[in-house]
Design a protein around this motif. Structure first.
Motif, PDB file in Angstrom:
ATOM      1  N   ARG A 153       0.826  -1.213   0.000  1.00 49.14           N
ATOM      2  CA  ARG A 153       0.000   0.000   0.000  1.00 49.14           C
ATOM      3  C   ARG A 153       0.859   1.261   0.000  1.00 49.14           C
ATOM      4  NH1 ARG A 153      -4.284  -1.740   4.670  1.00 49.14           N
ATOM      5  NH2 ARG A 153      -4.617   0.515   4.766  1.00 49.14           N
ATOM      6  N   ASP A 154       2.139   1.117   0.315  1.00 50.46           N
ATOM      7  CA  ASP A 154       3.058   2.248   0.377  1.00 50.46           C
ATOM      8  C   ASP A 154       3.691   2.441  -1.007  1.00 50.46           C
ATOM      9  OD1 ASP A 154       5.073   4.076   0.836  1.00 50.46           O
ATOM     10  OD2 ASP A 154       5.735   3.168   2.717  1.00 50.46           O
ATOM     11  N   ALA A 155       3.091   3.321  -1.813  1.00 50.02           N
ATOM     12  CA  ALA A 155       3.526   3.500  -3.196  1.00 50.02           C
ATOM     13  C   ALA A 155       4.972   3.969  -3.281  1.00 50.02           C
ATOM     14  CB  ALA A 155       2.602   4.494  -3.905  1.00 50.02           C
ATOM     15  N   GLU A 156       5.387   4.874  -2.389  1.00 55.66           N
ATOM     16  CA  GLU A 156       6.759   5.398  -2.422  1.00 55.66           C
ATOM     17  C   GLU A 156       7.767   4.294  -2.119  1.00 55.66           C
ATOM     18  OE1 GLU A 156       7.249   8.778   0.065  1.00 55.66           O
ATOM     19  OE2 GLU A 156       5.765  10.011  -1.018  1.00 55.66           O
ATOM     20  N   LYS A 157       7.475   3.471  -1.131  1.00 58.81           N
ATOM     21  CA  LYS A 157       8.380   2.376  -0.772  1.00 58.81           C
ATOM     22  C   LYS A 157       8.465   1.356  -1.906  1.00 58.81           C
ATOM     23  CE  LYS A 157      11.059  -0.001   1.975  1.00 58.81           C
ATOM     24  NZ  LYS A 157      12.401   0.493   2.371  1.00 58.81           N
ATOM     25  N   ILE A 158       7.331   1.051  -2.516  1.00 60.38           N
ATOM     26  CA  ILE A 158       7.323   0.103  -3.635  1.00 60.38           C
ATOM     27  C   ILE A 158       8.173   0.643  -4.776  1.00 60.38           C
ATOM     28  CG2 ILE A 158       5.885  -0.967  -5.407  1.00 60.38           C
ATOM     29  CD1 ILE A 158       5.695  -2.270  -2.624  1.00 60.38           C
ATOM     30  N   ASP A 159       8.033   1.925  -5.086  1.00 61.68           N
ATOM     31  CA  ASP A 159       8.834   2.537  -6.142  1.00 61.68           C
ATOM     32  C   ASP A 159      10.320   2.446  -5.812  1.00 61.68           C
ATOM     33  OD1 ASP A 159       8.551   4.562  -8.620  1.00 61.68           O
ATOM     34  OD2 ASP A 159      10.196   5.230  -7.323  1.00 61.68           O
ATOM     35  N   GLU A 160      10.654   2.684  -4.558  1.00 65.02           N
ATOM     36  CA  GLU A 160      12.055   2.619  -4.116  1.00 65.02           C
ATOM     37  C   GLU A 160      12.625   1.209  -4.287  1.00 65.02           C
ATOM     38  OE1 GLU A 160      14.193   2.332   0.209  1.00 65.02           O
ATOM     39  OE2 GLU A 160      12.635   3.866  -0.015  1.00 65.02           O
ATOM     40  N   LEU A 161      11.833   0.182  -3.933  1.00 66.25           N
ATOM     41  CA  LEU A 161      12.310  -1.201  -4.027  1.00 66.25           C
ATOM     42  C   LEU A 161      12.480  -1.647  -5.475  1.00 66.25           C
ATOM     43  CD1 LEU A 161      10.230  -2.913  -1.173  1.00 66.25           C
ATOM     44  CD2 LEU A 161      12.627  -2.196  -1.128  1.00 66.25           C
ATOM     45  N   PHE A 162      11.564  -1.244  -6.346  1.00 66.22           N
ATOM     46  CA  PHE A 162      11.693  -1.592  -7.759  1.00 66.22           C
ATOM     47  C   PHE A 162      12.901  -0.908  -8.381  1.00 66.22           C
ATOM     48  CE2 PHE A 162       7.692  -3.572  -7.273  1.00 66.22           C
ATOM     49  CZ  PHE A 162       7.434  -4.332  -8.401  1.00 66.22           C
ATOM     50  N   ALA A 163      13.140   0.350  -7.984  1.00 64.30           N
ATOM     51  CA  ALA A 163      14.306   1.069  -8.502  1.00 64.30           C
ATOM     52  C   ALA A 163      15.600   0.426  -8.015  1.00 64.30           C
ATOM     53  CB  ALA A 163      14.246   2.532  -8.062  1.00 64.30           C
ATOM     54  N   LYS A 164      15.571  -0.113  -6.803  1.00 68.01           N
ATOM     55  CA  LYS A 164      16.759  -0.717  -6.199  1.00 68.01           C
ATOM     56  C   LYS A 164      17.075  -2.085  -6.804  1.00 68.01           C
ATOM     57  CE  LYS A 164      18.273  -2.478  -1.653  1.00 68.01           C
ATOM     58  NZ  LYS A 164      17.855  -2.617  -0.223  1.00 68.01           N
ATOM     59  N   HIS A 165      16.080  -2.917  -6.972  1.00 64.29           N
ATOM     60  CA  HIS A 165      16.326  -4.315  -7.366  1.00 64.29           C
ATOM     61  C   HIS A 165      16.109  -4.583  -8.856  1.00 64.29           C
ATOM     62  CE1 HIS A 165      16.869  -5.532  -3.224  1.00 64.29           C
ATOM     63  NE2 HIS A 165      15.705  -5.018  -2.889  1.00 64.29           N
ATOM     64  N   ARG A 166      15.311  -3.762  -9.518  1.00 63.89           N
ATOM     65  CA  ARG A 166      15.041  -3.953 -10.947  1.00 63.89           C
ATOM     66  C   ARG A 166      14.660  -5.402 -11.274  1.00 63.89           C
ATOM     67  NH1 ARG A 166      15.153   0.931 -14.107  1.00 63.89           N
ATOM     68  NH2 ARG A 166      16.172   2.441 -12.748  1.00 63.89           N
ATOM     69  N   PRO A 167      13.573  -5.909 -10.712  1.00 71.20           N
ATOM     70  CA  PRO A 167      13.203  -7.316 -10.963  1.00 71.20           C
ATOM     71  C   PRO A 167      12.818  -7.560 -12.417  1.00 71.20           C
ATOM     72  CG  PRO A 167      11.441  -6.164  -9.810  1.00 71.20           C
ATOM     73  CD  PRO A 167      12.613  -5.224  -9.826  1.00 71.20           C
ATOM     74  N   ASP A 168      13.131  -8.754 -12.897  1.00 71.27           N
ATOM     75  CA  ASP A 168      12.707  -9.186 -14.229  1.00 71.27           C
ATOM     76  C   ASP A 168      11.288  -9.729 -14.200  1.00 71.27           C
ATOM     77  OD1 ASP A 168      15.300  -8.752 -15.511  1.00 71.27           O
ATOM     78  OD2 ASP A 168      15.976 -10.465 -14.314  1.00 71.27           O
ATOM     79  N   ILE A 169      10.968 -10.435 -13.096  1.00 71.73           N
ATOM     80  CA  ILE A 169       9.664 -11.090 -12.953  1.00 71.73           C
ATOM     81  C   ILE A 169       9.106 -10.769 -11.567  1.00 71.73           C
ATOM     82  CG2 ILE A 169       8.447 -13.307 -12.923  1.00 71.73           C
ATOM     83  CD1 ILE A 169      10.812 -14.419 -14.612  1.00 71.73           C
ATOM     84  N   VAL A 170       7.816 -10.464 -11.510  1.00 72.32           N
ATOM     85  CA  VAL A 170       7.145 -10.236 -10.229  1.00 72.32           C
ATOM     86  C   VAL A 170       6.006 -11.242 -10.096  1.00 72.32           C
ATOM     87  CG1 VAL A 170       5.786  -8.649  -8.829  1.00 72.32           C
ATOM     88  CG2 VAL A 170       7.716  -7.782 -10.170  1.00 72.32           C
ATOM     89  N   LEU A 171       6.000 -11.959  -8.982  1.00 69.50           N
ATOM     90  CA  LEU A 171       4.904 -12.861  -8.632  1.00 69.50           C
ATOM     91  C   LEU A 171       4.162 -12.215  -7.474  1.00 69.50           C
ATOM     92  CD1 LEU A 171       7.045 -16.081  -8.851  1.00 69.50           C
ATOM     93  CD2 LEU A 171       4.989 -15.702 -10.209  1.00 69.50           C
TER      94      LEU A 171
END
Length: 634
Positions: free
Chosen positions: A350-368
């Motif tokens: 639910r924390d959009a800013e934190k989610i954005d930060e984690l995606f920017a940090k890890h750059r996942p190829d696949i999300v489950l």
């Protein structure tokens, strides 16, 4: 252990010296005994002992635990002594028959080949006999303990069953005493394995077992399909004895352990699991950075285990509940160690800013995406939380995935999203709409829809188990209620299979098999626990809960679905919505949330999810539904 080895070495030394004394001073004749000087005799003894010691140490003959010794251990000792004898015979011939040595001593002091053979052969026989007698004595001391053990019959006299019997017989602290094997193979019938008689499994086996001093039955046949396992269990349950299973992992890379345990309701699901590791799909996840939301939950943690086995580049476990995240972290570390690049992130979707930060940090190829509020009654009372977490949490993840170039986003949905009658199902249907609105995205967004999972947190199986353990009663909401079930591993494997083949904005549907009547499930669980339904443990009907319907929609209606290469996976034919239509629906939900009025939020959900139905109206006509009629036939 070192003291025991030293003691054994000293005993072996005493045996050797005694045998040499008898052989050299008594049995080799008066000529050798009288003419050979004492120091020459000791030279032979010392050289022979040196050869024997070096050979036994080289073949680790003293690194055996002789109490549990098998044929390999005895053969190792025999072989090491044979090598020592050959080595000494060679030294005896080269040195003591050397002309220079004979001239030096003035006589031939070499032993004949038969004399050398007799010394080493006698010594080996004595040492083997001593070890066998020790093992026999230690086994005999267990007789008093065995008297208090549980006599069992092992179904399956193959390698797995024999391995189990051997382990149980060797373990003095085991509470089980295997006294019979049961096997279909007529060639084994009437014979004995490990001194345990084998009786044939035929039409009279149940009556025979009742006449024998057997207290429990263990099925040691790991290759049986769930349907065959259920048939086998039903057969031996007729004896009235406790029936258990022996888990023997056929894949040693799985991290699973050998266990002897009670039969669980999950074991009797009439269905074989998908072998994900042997499928083409494993190559899709190998070498990729994979993020799993809700990774500490029932499905999420199994997805983590399955992905870890196929060597991802990195595995990111995202969960708001740190205890679950910690548990899966420890499991993965224990099973995979440093071979797995594992990252645990504690955050709310639910924390959009934190989610954005984690995606920017890890750059996942696949999300489950497995994170969700899923409990139907709780979400009826807290609809705002269901909308915030399920709908807007999913939206946050989808936006971040698209922004940071995720290749594939796989969301786990539910059969409750099909013509939903409750808040949870309606919010999951909204999540599917979010996925469907991304048809033109560079990221492949897909949803995978399936039913109930046996044994998952908060599901009916753990609830029934706790109620039975506390003495009952077991509570069900309605005797007519049916549900579709699959095991946690199967659900995770099919999700991964579907995710690997899925294309843009599609909803993939898993074949859940036949519907199960919850009343039958409750009765079977009571029987599995060793009780009689309605006698030892009662079953109470407490009435349907808010938003609960008697049946979930049949997911696999072949006339409405497209087939895939996997016979258990289908594609829903559903009209996609546009990004503008989705935004209008999200705006309406945002406005409803600001009111903090549960009734307003529910009414708004019914507007944005046109298929949202009233549970009471659906239940009135449940008896004529296709799903209920199928359940009645089974």
């Amino acid at each position: 252990m070192k003291k025991r080895r030293l003691l054994l070495f000293c005993i072996d030394t005493a045996f050797y010296l005694a045998i040499c004394f008898v052989m050299m001073f008594i049995l080799f004749g008066s000529n050798y005994s009288n003419e050979t000087k004492l120091w020459e005799k000791f030279l032979h003894i010392a050289l022979g002992f040196t050869c024997l010691l070096i050979s036994r140490l080289s073949f680790a003959a003293y690194n055996r635990v002789w109490r549990f010794a098998g044929y390999n251990d005895y053969f190792r000792l025999l072989f090491s002594d044979a090598v020592a004898g050959v080595a000494y015979a060679f030294i005896n011939r080269v040195v003591f028959l050397n002309p220079y040595f004979i001239e030096l001593l003035g006589r031939n002091v070499a032993l004949t080949f038969l004399q050398v053979l007799s010394i080493f052969a006698c010594n080996c026989v004595v040492c083997l006999a001593a070890r066998f007698l020790y093992q026999h004595y230690r086994n005999k001391t267990k007789e008093n303990i065995i008297a208090s053990k549980i006599n069992i019959a092992i179904v399956g006299a193959g390698s797995v069953g024999v391995s189990l019997a051997k382990d149980l017989k060797a373990n003095r602290y085991s509470k089980y005493n295997p006294i019979y094997f049961i096997d279909k193979d007529k060639d084994k019938s009437g014979n004995a394995i490990l001194e345990i008689p084998v009786i044939r499994e035929d039409n009279s086996i149940i009556e025979r077992i009742k006449e024998l001093p057997i207290q429990e039955i263990v099925i040691a046949l790991p290759r049986l399909s769930p349907e065959e396992k259920a048939q086998k269990y039903a057969l031996y349950q007729e004896t009235g004895l406790t029936v258990k299973l022996y888990d023997y992992p056929l894949d040693y890379t799985s991290g699973d352990k050998r266990t002897l345990r009670e039969v669980k309701i999950e074991d009797l699901l009439f269905r074989s699991s998908v072998e994900f590791e042997s499928s083409k799909a494993k190559f899709f996840y190998a070498g990729k950075t994979v993020m799993i939301t809700g990774g500490g939950g029932s499905i999420g943690s199994e997805l983590c285990r399955q992905i870890a086995r196929v060597s991802p580049k990195k595995l990111i476990v995202l969960d708001i509940y740190e205890n679950n995240a910690y548990d899966i972290q420890q499991t993965l570390k224990r099973n995979f160690g440093d071979t797995l690049d594992l990252v645990i992130e504690i955050a709310s979707i639910r924390d959009a800013e934190k989610i954005d930060e984690l995606f920017a940090k890890h750059r996942p190829d696949i999300v489950l995406h497995a994170a969700a509020h899923k409990h139907v009654p709780l979400m009826e009372d807290c609809p705002s939380e269901a909308v915030k977490n399920n709908v807007f949490g999913t939206y946050n993840l989808v936006e971040a995935a698209e922004k940071y170039g995720v290749k594939k986003f796989i969301m786990i949905s539910t059969d409750k999203a099909v013509n939903p009658t409750n808040v949870m199902g309606a919010t999951k249907r909204m999540c599917e709409m979010i996925i469907q609105s991304k048809k033109n995205s560079t990221t492949d967004f897909v949803a995978v829809r399936f039913g109930n999972v046996l044994g998952s947190n908060g599901s009916v199986i753990p609830l029934f188990r706790k109620q039975i353990e506390s003495g009952g009663p077991v509570t069900i909401t309605d005797k007519r209620i049916i549900r579709y079930f699959m095991t946690i591993p199967e659900a995770a494997q099919l999700v991964l299979e579907a995710g690997a083949m899925a294309a843009k904005a599609e909803i993939y549907v898993l074949d859940m098999g036949k519907p199960v009547k919850i009343i039958d499930l409750a009765e079977n669980m009571i029987r599995l626990s060793g009780f009689t339904p309605y006698v030892d443990i009662d079953i109470h009907v407490i009435g349907l809960r808010p938003g609960e319907k008697l049946y979930e929609e049949l997911l696999i209606k072949t006339e409405e679905l497209d087939k895939t290469e996997n016979s258990l996976i289908f594609i829903e034919r559903d009209k996609n919505i546009t990004a503008e239509e989705l935004q209008d629906k999200l705006d309406m939900l945002c406005d409803a949330l600001e009111t903090t009025d549960n009734a307003v939020i529910k009414n708004t959900l019914k507007k944005v999810v046109p298929t949202y139905l009233n549970a009471d109206e659906v239940n009135k006509v449940a008896d004529i539904s296709q799903e209920m009629m199928i359940a009645e036939k089974n």
